[in-house]
Scaffold this motif. Structure first.
Motif, PDB file in Angstrom:
ATOM      1  N   THR A 183       9.655  -4.698   3.557  1.00 42.33           N
ATOM      2  CA  THR A 183       9.979  -5.164   2.198  1.00 42.33           C
ATOM      3  C   THR A 183       9.985  -4.005   1.202  1.00 42.33           C
ATOM      4  O   THR A 183      10.840  -3.938   0.324  1.00 42.33           O
ATOM      5  CB  THR A 183       8.949  -6.219   1.754  1.00 42.33           C
ATOM      6  OG1 THR A 183       8.909  -7.253   2.747  1.00 42.33           O
ATOM      7  CG2 THR A 183       9.315  -6.821   0.418  1.00 42.33           C
ATOM      8  N   CYS A 184       9.038  -3.080   1.376  1.00 44.66           N
ATOM      9  CA  CYS A 184       8.963  -1.983   0.404  1.00 44.66           C
ATOM     10  C   CYS A 184      10.166  -1.039   0.496  1.00 44.66           C
ATOM     11  O   CYS A 184      10.485  -0.335  -0.463  1.00 44.66           O
ATOM     12  CB  CYS A 184       7.658  -1.194   0.589  1.00 44.66           C
ATOM     13  SG  CYS A 184       7.468  -0.516   2.251  1.00 44.66           S
ATOM     14  N   GLN A 185      10.824  -1.032   1.635  1.00 40.21           N
ATOM     15  CA  GLN A 185      11.981  -0.154   1.820  1.00 40.21           C
ATOM     16  C   GLN A 185      13.310  -0.888   1.598  1.00 40.21           C
ATOM     17  O   GLN A 185      14.383  -0.332   1.750  1.00 40.21           O
ATOM     18  CB  GLN A 185      11.963   0.444   3.229  1.00 40.21           C
ATOM     19  CG  GLN A 185      10.797   1.382   3.464  1.00 40.21           C
ATOM     20  CD  GLN A 185      10.928   2.644   2.635  1.00 40.21           C
ATOM     21  OE1 GLN A 185      11.835   3.442   2.836  1.00 40.21           O
ATOM     22  NE2 GLN A 185      10.021   2.821   1.677  1.00 40.21           N
ATOM     23  N   ILE A 205       5.215   2.364   6.348  1.00 39.61           N
ATOM     24  CA  ILE A 205       4.351   2.734   7.464  1.00 39.61           C
ATOM     25  C   ILE A 205       3.031   1.976   7.545  1.00 39.61           C
ATOM     26  O   ILE A 205       2.350   2.025   8.553  1.00 39.61           O
ATOM     27  CB  ILE A 205       4.050   4.251   7.491  1.00 39.61           C
ATOM     28  CG1 ILE A 205       3.492   4.689   6.155  1.00 39.61           C
ATOM     29  CG2 ILE A 205       5.293   5.039   7.864  1.00 39.61           C
ATOM     30  CD1 ILE A 205       3.006   6.137   6.159  1.00 39.61           C
ATOM     31  N   CYS A 206       2.647   1.260   6.495  1.00 35.62           N
ATOM     32  CA  CYS A 206       1.314   0.642   6.558  1.00 35.62           C
ATOM     33  C   CYS A 206       1.362  -0.814   7.023  1.00 35.62           C
ATOM     34  O   CYS A 206       0.397  -1.342   7.555  1.00 35.62           O
ATOM     35  CB  CYS A 206       0.608   0.734   5.207  1.00 35.62           C
ATOM     36  SG  CYS A 206       1.271  -0.398   3.987  1.00 35.62           S
ATOM     37  N   GLY A 207       2.497  -1.452   6.820  1.00 35.48           N
ATOM     38  CA  GLY A 207       2.641  -2.833   7.292  1.00 35.48           C
ATOM     39  C   GLY A 207       1.936  -3.863   6.441  1.00 35.48           C
ATOM     40  O   GLY A 207       1.544  -4.910   6.946  1.00 35.48           O
ATOM     41  N   SER A 208       1.744  -3.596   5.154  1.00 38.60           N
ATOM     42  CA  SER A 208       1.061  -4.609   4.361  1.00 38.60           C
ATOM     43  C   SER A 208       1.986  -5.404   3.440  1.00 38.60           C
ATOM     44  O   SER A 208       1.584  -6.455   2.941  1.00 38.60           O
ATOM     45  CB  SER A 208      -0.091  -3.996   3.562  1.00 38.60           C
ATOM     46  OG  SER A 208       0.380  -2.935   2.788  1.00 38.60           O
ATOM     47  N   CYS A 209       3.202  -4.941   3.199  1.00 37.17           N
ATOM     48  CA  CYS A 209       4.065  -5.598   2.204  1.00 37.17           C
ATOM     49  C   CYS A 209       4.754  -6.824   2.786  1.00 37.17           C
ATOM     50  O   CYS A 209       5.971  -6.878   2.895  1.00 37.17           O
ATOM     51  CB  CYS A 209       5.106  -4.621   1.693  1.00 37.17           C
ATOM     52  SG  CYS A 209       5.997  -3.799   3.023  1.00 37.17           S
ATOM     53  N   ASN A 210       3.932  -7.798   3.153  1.00 38.99           N
ATOM     54  CA  ASN A 210       4.484  -8.921   3.894  1.00 38.99           C
ATOM     55  C   ASN A 210       4.907 -10.078   3.025  1.00 38.99           C
ATOM     56  O   ASN A 210       4.109 -10.622   2.271  1.00 38.99           O
ATOM     57  CB  ASN A 210       3.432  -9.420   4.881  1.00 38.99           C
ATOM     58  CG  ASN A 210       3.092  -8.334   5.874  1.00 38.99           C
ATOM     59  OD1 ASN A 210       3.988  -7.640   6.333  1.00 38.99           O
ATOM     60  ND2 ASN A 210       1.830  -8.184   6.186  1.00 38.99           N
ATOM     61  N   ASP A 229       0.837  -1.192   0.000  1.00 37.29           N
ATOM     62  CA  ASP A 229       0.000   0.000   0.000  1.00 37.29           C
ATOM     63  C   ASP A 229       0.872   1.242   0.000  1.00 37.29           C
ATOM     64  O   ASP A 229       1.098   1.853  -1.035  1.00 37.29           O
ATOM     65  CB  ASP A 229      -0.954  -0.041   1.201  1.00 37.29           C
ATOM     66  CG  ASP A 229      -1.960   1.087   1.169  1.00 37.29           C
ATOM     67  OD1 ASP A 229      -2.097   1.702   0.098  1.00 37.29           O
ATOM     68  OD2 ASP A 229      -2.609   1.353   2.197  1.00 37.29           O
ATOM     69  N   CYS A 230       1.415   1.619   1.150  1.00 38.56           N
ATOM     70  CA  CYS A 230       2.112   2.902   1.227  1.00 38.56           C
ATOM     71  C   CYS A 230       3.441   2.904   0.482  1.00 38.56           C
ATOM     72  O   CYS A 230       3.860   3.909  -0.064  1.00 38.56           O
ATOM     73  CB  CYS A 230       2.355   3.260   2.690  1.00 38.56           C
ATOM     74  SG  CYS A 230       3.561   2.186   3.490  1.00 38.56           S
ATOM     75  N   ARG A 231       4.117   1.802   0.481  1.00 37.87           N
ATOM     76  CA  ARG A 231       5.471   1.674  -0.074  1.00 37.87           C
ATOM     77  C   ARG A 231       6.444   2.658   0.572  1.00 37.87           C
ATOM     78  O   ARG A 231       7.411   3.085  -0.047  1.00 37.87           O
ATOM     79  CB  ARG A 231       5.466   1.834  -1.593  1.00 37.87           C
ATOM     80  CG  ARG A 231       4.639   0.743  -2.257  1.00 37.87           C
ATOM     81  CD  ARG A 231       5.146   0.403  -3.637  1.00 37.87           C
ATOM     82  NE  ARG A 231       4.354  -0.707  -4.198  1.00 37.87           N
ATOM     83  CZ  ARG A 231       4.742  -1.423  -5.228  1.00 37.87           C
ATOM     84  NH1 ARG A 231       5.878  -1.173  -5.827  1.00 37.87           N
ATOM     85  NH2 ARG A 231       3.997  -2.409  -5.667  1.00 37.87           N
TER      86      ARG A 231
HETATM   87  S1  FES Z   1       3.888  -1.137   1.638  1.00 38.49           S
HETATM   88 FE1  FES Z   1       3.370  -0.065   3.472  1.00 38.49          FE
HETATM   89  S2  FES Z   1       4.904  -0.762   4.822  1.00 38.49           S
HETATM   90 FE2  FES Z   1       5.546  -1.639   2.948  1.00 38.49          FE
END
Ligand code: FES
Ligand code: HEM
Ligand code: SF4
Lengths: 248, 212
Positions: A82-84, A61-66, A56-58
């Motif tokens: 993962t996104c970072q 901060i959102c915690g979805s890129c699991n 989501d946020c990439r």
């Molecule tokens: S996509 Fe939101 S924390 Fe990685």
């Protein structure tokens, strides 16, 4: 750079999944998710089903890129989602195994996407905090000790990703739950309902089928926000107090 | 888990101190009179029933916990690099089963024979205990420890105990919610020292008795 991926493919919760090998041409400036995007574009062009993954946020901060990358939730980089995570941490020709988070309370929905609504139940069980409605209160009206504010803030950085559960050999959600309990309970605004909140959240956590913490400490190593297991000790303390009927 | 574990941790040094009397070179008088006291004192009897109960409770809870956690994990990763730092923490139930198996052998050999059979010789000439038939547990122990395989079984049991405690000692404090910036490192160091020194203390006895 050329990468050899092994990605977990699973249609849905009812069928068994398996790994599939792909090779991807990526650049080291890409983030891990951008590398996955490249893979998916290639799959779409080849008329294949793209790999389902959450994002989501990439921006961490959102915690979805699991996903679990080479055995590590959120990959090898410490304190990073993962996104970072950037491809410069990999080398040309690397083999990368990508799996979903695994825990009984996180069933796979598709490929790398797991159902984390068990976390939502825990959050809901936490209930409310007593804040009066009306004007925003003056910032300095309630004095809070610097140390406490710091601890509460550290706990509040938890993004609810679930990497702690994925990293735990017991599939325990105690790092997540204790972070939420600490961030509310350490501050005067959340202190009022603290005892009740601890009891409800811990009970919901058990009901959702998470395992029990045996103090291995894998979660705090993998947590992208570096939440400490001191929070788990604090939660245990409060839970014991709540069982012995501490004042509410 | 933590409370029964800590109880067992406090029991071990007491048991060790008593057993060190086996190494007194008096043909077993000191140890046998101590064993006589321990089997007949009502307070000690009470505590020992508590101890048996806690060992069983700890074992049952431990195995249930391990089973529940295995179920909560569900499926396994293909690349399995769990980042926990210690081997012990991952194998507590296995180590516990080893300890429990050892305890069964240990209790069967000494405790059961002492309490429920008449296999042990008796001595009734100890100063202060004249005329009382005291069972010669010392003799039974020294016969056992003359056999190499029994000594080896004891050493294996003690190594399992050491590894169990390397994780268990500090873990019990964290479970009870006692985690502190200053004290937790001290507890961890103490725990490590305890888990090495106590099993070594126990190990000295069969080794010493085997060689003398
Ligand atoms: S996509 Fe939101 S924390 Fe990685
Ligand atoms: C004298 C013998 C023993 C001592 C001193 C001991 C001590 C401990 C301690 C201190 C803990 C940590 C508790 C916590 O973190 O809450 C523990 C945990 C445990 N023990 Fe024992 N124990 C002994 C024997 C056994 C036996 C016989 C078993 C049999 C199966 C066993 C199985 C376990 C298990 C499964 C755990 C849970 C580990 C975890 O937290 O991951 N223990 N023990
Ligand atoms: S504690 Fe860390 S790993 Fe667990 S959900 Fe929160 S941010 Fe993710």
């Amino acid at each position: 750079m050329k990468l050899n991926l092994k990605v977990w493919r699973q249609k849905n919760n009812k069928v068994k999944g398996a790994f599939k090998a792909y090779s991807v041409e990526a650049s080291e400036d890409m983030s891990f998710l951008e590398m996955m995007d490249v893979l998916n574009e290639k799959l779409i062009a080849d008329k294949e089903e793209p790999v389902a993954f959450e994002h989501d946020c990439r921006e961490g901060i959102c915690g979805s890129c699991n996903m679990v990358i080479n055995g590590k939730p959120h990959g090898p980089q410490k304190g990073t989602t993962t996104c970072q995570l950037h491809m410069r941490h990999f080398k040309d020709g690397d083999d990368i195994v990508i799996e979903p988070f695994r825990a009984a309370a996180f069933p796979v929905i598709k490929d790398l996407v797991v159902d984390r609504s068990s976390f939502d139940s825990i959050i809901q069980a936490g209930g409310y905090i007593s804040v009066n409605t009306g004007q925003a209160p003056d910032g300095n009206a309630i004095p809070i000790e610097k140390d406490l504010a710091g601890q509460a803030f550290d706990a509040a950085t938890c993004i609810g990703c679930g990497a702690c559960v994925a990293a735990c050999p017991n599939g325990s959600a105690m790092l997540f739950t204790s972070a939420k309990i600490s961030h509310l309970g350490l501050l005067p605004q959340g202190e009022v309902e603290h005892t009740k909140r601890v009891k409800n959240m811990v009970e919901t956590m058990d009901k959702e089928g998470f395992g029990m913490c045996s103090n291995m400490g894998a979660c705090e190593v993998e947590c992208p926000k570096e939440i400490s297991i001191e929070n788990i000790a604090r939660m245990n303390r409060s839970y014991i107090a709540s069982v012995f009927g501490a004042a509410e | 888990m933590s409370l029964t574990g800590i109880f067992l941790i406090t029991f071990l040094p007491v048991h060790l101190l008593g057993n060190l009397q086996l190494m007194a070179s008096d043909g077993g008088e000191l140890f046998n009179t101590y064993a006589y006291f321990m089997t007949n004192n009502p307070l000690i009897k009470f505590i020992s029933y508590g101890l048996y109960f806690f060992i069983i409770l700890h074992t049952v809870q431990g195995l249930m916990l391990a089973a529940k956690n295995r179920k909560a994990k569900g499926s396994k990763y293909m690349v399995n690099t769990y980042s926990n730092k210690s081997w012990s923490s991952n194998n507590m139930a296995l180590l516990g089963i080893l300890i429990f198996a050892f305890l069964c052998i240990h209790m069967g050999d000494f405790w059961f024979k002492m309490k429920f059979t008449n296999q042990l010789k008796t001595v009734s000439t100890y100063a202060g205990y004249e005329g009382i038939a005291i069972k010669d547990l010392y003799h039974r122990v020294s016969v056992a420890y003359d056999q190499l395989w029994i000594v080896i079984v004891y050493l294996v049991g003690l190594v399992a105990l050491a590894f169990h405690l390397v994780h268990g000692f500090a873990s019990a404090f964290q479970t009870l919610g006692l985690n502190h910036k200053k004290y937790t490192p001290i507890i961890k160091t103490l725990g490590l020292a305890y888990s090495i020194l106590i099993p070594i203390g126990f190990a000295i006895i069969p080794i010493y008795m085997y060689f003398t």
